[in-house]
Design a protein around this motif. Sequence first.
Motif, PDB file in Angstrom:
ATOM      1  N   LYS A  51      49.101  30.485   9.492  1.00  0.00           N
ATOM      2  CA  LYS A  51      48.304  31.687   9.793  1.00  0.00           C
ATOM      3  C   LYS A  51      49.082  32.638  10.700  1.00  0.00           C
ATOM      4  O   LYS A  51      49.172  33.830  10.407  1.00  0.00           O
ATOM      5  CB  LYS A  51      46.985  31.291  10.469  1.00  0.00           C
ATOM      6  CG  LYS A  51      46.069  30.494   9.564  1.00  0.00           C
ATOM      7  CD  LYS A  51      44.794  30.070  10.282  1.00  0.00           C
ATOM      8  CE  LYS A  51      44.972  28.850  11.127  1.00  0.00           C
ATOM      9  NZ  LYS A  51      45.533  28.991  12.437  1.00  0.00           N
ATOM     10  N   THR A  52      49.649  32.097  11.773  1.00  0.00           N
ATOM     11  CA  THR A  52      50.372  32.951  12.729  1.00  0.00           C
ATOM     12  C   THR A  52      51.545  33.652  12.037  1.00  0.00           C
ATOM     13  O   THR A  52      51.782  34.849  12.247  1.00  0.00           O
ATOM     14  CB  THR A  52      50.899  32.085  13.905  1.00  0.00           C
ATOM     15  OG1 THR A  52      49.808  31.291  14.373  1.00  0.00           O
ATOM     16  CG2 THR A  52      51.436  32.929  15.030  1.00  0.00           C
ATOM     17  N   THR A  53      52.242  32.907  11.198  1.00  0.00           N
ATOM     18  CA  THR A  53      53.401  33.454  10.477  1.00  0.00           C
ATOM     19  C   THR A  53      52.964  34.592   9.560  1.00  0.00           C
ATOM     20  O   THR A  53      53.595  35.663   9.531  1.00  0.00           O
ATOM     21  CB  THR A  53      54.048  32.315   9.645  1.00  0.00           C
ATOM     22  OG1 THR A  53      54.337  31.227  10.518  1.00  0.00           O
ATOM     23  CG2 THR A  53      55.308  32.776   8.939  1.00  0.00           C
ATOM     24  N   THR A  76      34.214  27.008  12.528  1.00  0.00           N
ATOM     25  CA  THR A  76      33.106  26.204  13.070  1.00  0.00           C
ATOM     26  C   THR A  76      32.463  25.376  11.957  1.00  0.00           C
ATOM     27  O   THR A  76      32.157  24.199  12.136  1.00  0.00           O
ATOM     28  CB  THR A  76      32.046  27.132  13.719  1.00  0.00           C
ATOM     29  OG1 THR A  76      32.688  27.858  14.768  1.00  0.00           O
ATOM     30  CG2 THR A  76      30.886  26.341  14.288  1.00  0.00           C
ATOM     31  N   ARG A 104      41.313  32.604  12.891  1.00  0.00           N
ATOM     32  CA  ARG A 104      40.108  31.747  12.912  1.00  0.00           C
ATOM     33  C   ARG A 104      38.868  32.532  13.338  1.00  0.00           C
ATOM     34  O   ARG A 104      38.913  33.370  14.228  1.00  0.00           O
ATOM     35  CB  ARG A 104      40.263  30.528  13.829  1.00  0.00           C
ATOM     36  CG  ARG A 104      41.359  29.570  13.396  1.00  0.00           C
ATOM     37  CD  ARG A 104      41.212  28.225  14.090  1.00  0.00           C
ATOM     38  NE  ARG A 104      42.290  27.320  13.720  1.00  0.00           N
ATOM     39  CZ  ARG A 104      42.318  26.618  12.595  1.00  0.00           C
ATOM     40  NH1 ARG A 104      41.334  26.707  11.742  1.00  0.00           N
ATOM     41  NH2 ARG A 104      43.331  25.817  12.322  1.00  0.00           N
TER      42      ARG A 104
HETATM   43  N1  Z5A Z   1      38.438  25.263  16.109  1.00  0.00           N
HETATM   44  C1  Z5A Z   1      37.224  24.622  15.905  1.00  0.00           C
HETATM   45  O1  Z5A Z   1      37.162  23.398  15.869  1.00  0.00           O
HETATM   46  N2  Z5A Z   1      36.101  25.364  15.759  1.00  0.00           N
HETATM   47  C2  Z5A Z   1      36.104  26.719  15.831  1.00  0.00           C
HETATM   48  O2  Z5A Z   1      35.046  27.356  15.710  1.00  0.00           O
HETATM   49  C3  Z5A Z   1      37.378  27.372  16.046  1.00  0.00           C
HETATM   50  C4  Z5A Z   1      38.513  26.608  16.177  1.00  0.00           C
HETATM   51  C5  Z5A Z   1      37.436  28.869  16.123  1.00  0.00           C
HETATM   52  C6  Z5A Z   1      42.538  26.050  17.540  1.00  0.00           C
HETATM   53  O3  Z5A Z   1      43.846  25.774  17.309  1.00  0.00           O
HETATM   54  C7  Z5A Z   1      41.788  24.786  17.193  1.00  0.00           C
HETATM   55  O4  Z5A Z   1      40.396  24.999  17.372  1.00  0.00           O
HETATM   56  C8  Z5A Z   1      41.979  24.454  15.743  1.00  0.00           C
HETATM   57  C9  Z5A Z   1      40.584  24.460  15.136  1.00  0.00           C
HETATM   58  C10 Z5A Z   1      39.668  24.470  16.297  1.00  0.00           C
HETATM   59  N3  Z5A Z   1      42.555  23.162  15.732  1.00  0.00           N
HETATM   60  N4  Z5A Z   1      43.150  22.605  14.831  1.00  0.00           N
HETATM   61  N5  Z5A Z   1      43.661  21.915  14.138  1.00  0.00           N
HETATM   62  P1  Z5A Z   1      45.049  26.749  17.560  1.00  0.00           P
HETATM   63  O5  Z5A Z   1      44.580  28.154  17.591  1.00  0.00           O
HETATM   64  O6  Z5A Z   1      45.802  26.279  18.738  1.00  0.00           O
HETATM   65  O7  Z5A Z   1      45.987  26.398  16.359  1.00  0.00           O
HETATM   66  P2  Z5A Z   1      45.745  26.483  14.814  1.00  0.00           P
HETATM   67  O8  Z5A Z   1      44.810  27.594  14.539  1.00  0.00           O
HETATM   68  O9  Z5A Z   1      45.373  25.140  14.304  1.00  0.00           O
HETATM   69  O10 Z5A Z   1      47.090  26.922  14.192  1.00  0.00           O
HETATM   70  P3  Z5A Z   1      48.577  26.650  14.500  1.00  0.00           P
HETATM   71  O11 Z5A Z   1      48.940  25.253  14.831  1.00  0.00           O
HETATM   72  O12 Z5A Z   1      48.967  27.677  15.503  1.00  0.00           O
HETATM   73  O13 Z5A Z   1      49.189  26.880  13.087  1.00  0.00           O
HETATM   74  P4  Z5A Z   1      49.326  28.193  12.160  1.00  0.00           P
HETATM   75  O14 Z5A Z   1      49.229  29.440  12.973  1.00  0.00           O
HETATM   76  O15 Z5A Z   1      48.437  28.095  11.001  1.00  0.00           O
HETATM   77  O16 Z5A Z   1      50.817  28.006  11.623  1.00  0.00           O
HETATM   78  P5  Z5A Z   1      52.187  28.764  12.061  1.00  0.00           P
HETATM   79  O17 Z5A Z   1      52.409  28.653  13.543  1.00  0.00           O
HETATM   80  O18 Z5A Z   1      52.289  30.066  11.416  1.00  0.00           O
HETATM   81  O19 Z5A Z   1      53.195  27.803  11.288  1.00  0.00           O
HETATM   82  C11 Z5A Z   1      53.484  26.498  11.713  1.00  0.00           C
HETATM   83  C12 Z5A Z   1      54.999  26.227  11.464  1.00  0.00           C
HETATM   84  O20 Z5A Z   1      55.229  26.238  10.060  1.00  0.00           O
HETATM   85  C13 Z5A Z   1      55.929  27.281  12.058  1.00  0.00           C
HETATM   86  O21 Z5A Z   1      57.107  26.648  12.493  1.00  0.00           O
HETATM   87  C14 Z5A Z   1      56.257  28.196  10.883  1.00  0.00           C
HETATM   88  O22 Z5A Z   1      57.508  28.798  10.992  1.00  0.00           O
HETATM   89  C15 Z5A Z   1      56.178  27.252   9.700  1.00  0.00           C
HETATM   90  N6  Z5A Z   1      55.657  27.876   8.478  1.00  0.00           N
HETATM   91  C16 Z5A Z   1      54.693  28.816   8.383  1.00  0.00           C
HETATM   92  N7  Z5A Z   1      54.470  29.143   7.099  1.00  0.00           N
HETATM   93  C17 Z5A Z   1      55.310  28.382   6.380  1.00  0.00           C
HETATM   94  C18 Z5A Z   1      55.559  28.248   4.972  1.00  0.00           C
HETATM   95  N8  Z5A Z   1      54.871  28.952   4.078  1.00  0.00           N
HETATM   96  N9  Z5A Z   1      56.480  27.358   4.571  1.00  0.00           N
HETATM   97  C19 Z5A Z   1      57.154  26.607   5.471  1.00  0.00           C
HETATM   98  N10 Z5A Z   1      56.987  26.688   6.821  1.00  0.00           N
HETATM   99  C20 Z5A Z   1      56.077  27.558   7.250  1.00  0.00           C
END
Ligand code: Z5A
Length: 215
Positions: free
Chosen positions: A18-20, A102, A97
């Motif tokens: 998502k962040t990416t 939720t 999110r």
């Molecule tokens: N939560 C809940 O329970 N209830 C609610 O109502 C709400 C939230 C609103 C918040 O976590 C936590 O709260 C979440 C749900 C809960 N917990 N979990 N699980 P957060 O905000 O700290 O983190 P997250 O939302 O889970 O996301 P994240 O870990 O930050 O991941 P992301 O943003 O989706 O991924 P990213 O950082 O973009 O990518 C991860 C890595 O993969 C990074 O190194 C990228 O370079 C790489 N990447 C990205 N895209 C690709 C593709 N396509 N191929 C290969 N590699 C990739």
Amino acid sequence: MDKKGLFISFEGVEGAGKTTLIKKLVGFFTDKKQDIFLTREPGGSELGKKLRAIILNAEEKIYPSAELFLFLADRAQHVEECIKPALKAGKIVLCDRFIDSTLAYQGYGRGMDIEQLIMLNTLATNGLEPDLTLLLDLPPQMGLERAKTRNIAQNLTIDEGRFEAEALQFHQKIREGFLTLAKQKKRFFVINAEQNAEEVFYIVKQHIEKSFKFE
Ligand code: Z5A
């Protein structure tokens, strides 16, 4: 509220990308001379930042119902303080999110009643829903691996590990929950997030260009 902007939420399992994707979309909308408001849950508002530190800290013993109300408090404040004013000002709100997390985590994951959660979400948001929800779908094992690799690469120590600590089966329920929600609401667009980040961005860009007009 007379809503003028565009509200896009991003959902998916941990590490789905998502962040990416959001970073790439900021460039896309900036090129189109659009005003963007970038935010996330939990933690979008000033109060939310404090709540986030509490909610995600795995050391804090929080019961599921208390966890739910912390997310809802974060959301209620976030909607009033940040999202509504940004939409009123005509901005494009990109929110990492929102309500569907939720339903997926507390509902499908923790087993709480979905109808009750929908009602509580409505109370927290005053009925505000995104115009578009981008669901990045991939096997949770893959997302968790990606998040782990990112954390090592960025030298991040996990102090937000409440959900990372859950078993794989929990994350599997979340994935299935999101897919169920996506079948029920037209605002969802599901993307296969196993593809590389450029492919994901390209598909989303095309969908947005087809769905919305920008002067
Ligand atoms: N939560 C809940 O329970 N209830 C609610 O109502 C709400 C939230 C609103 C918040 O976590 C936590 O709260 C979440 C749900 C809960 N917990 N979990 N699980 P957060 O905000 O700290 O983190 P997250 O939302 O889970 O996301 P994240 O870990 O930050 O991941 P992301 O943003 O989706 O991924 P990213 O950082 O973009 O990518 C991860 C890595 O993969 C990074 O190194 C990228 O370079 C790489 N990447 C990205 N895209 C690709 C593709 N396509 N191929 C290969 N590699 C990739």
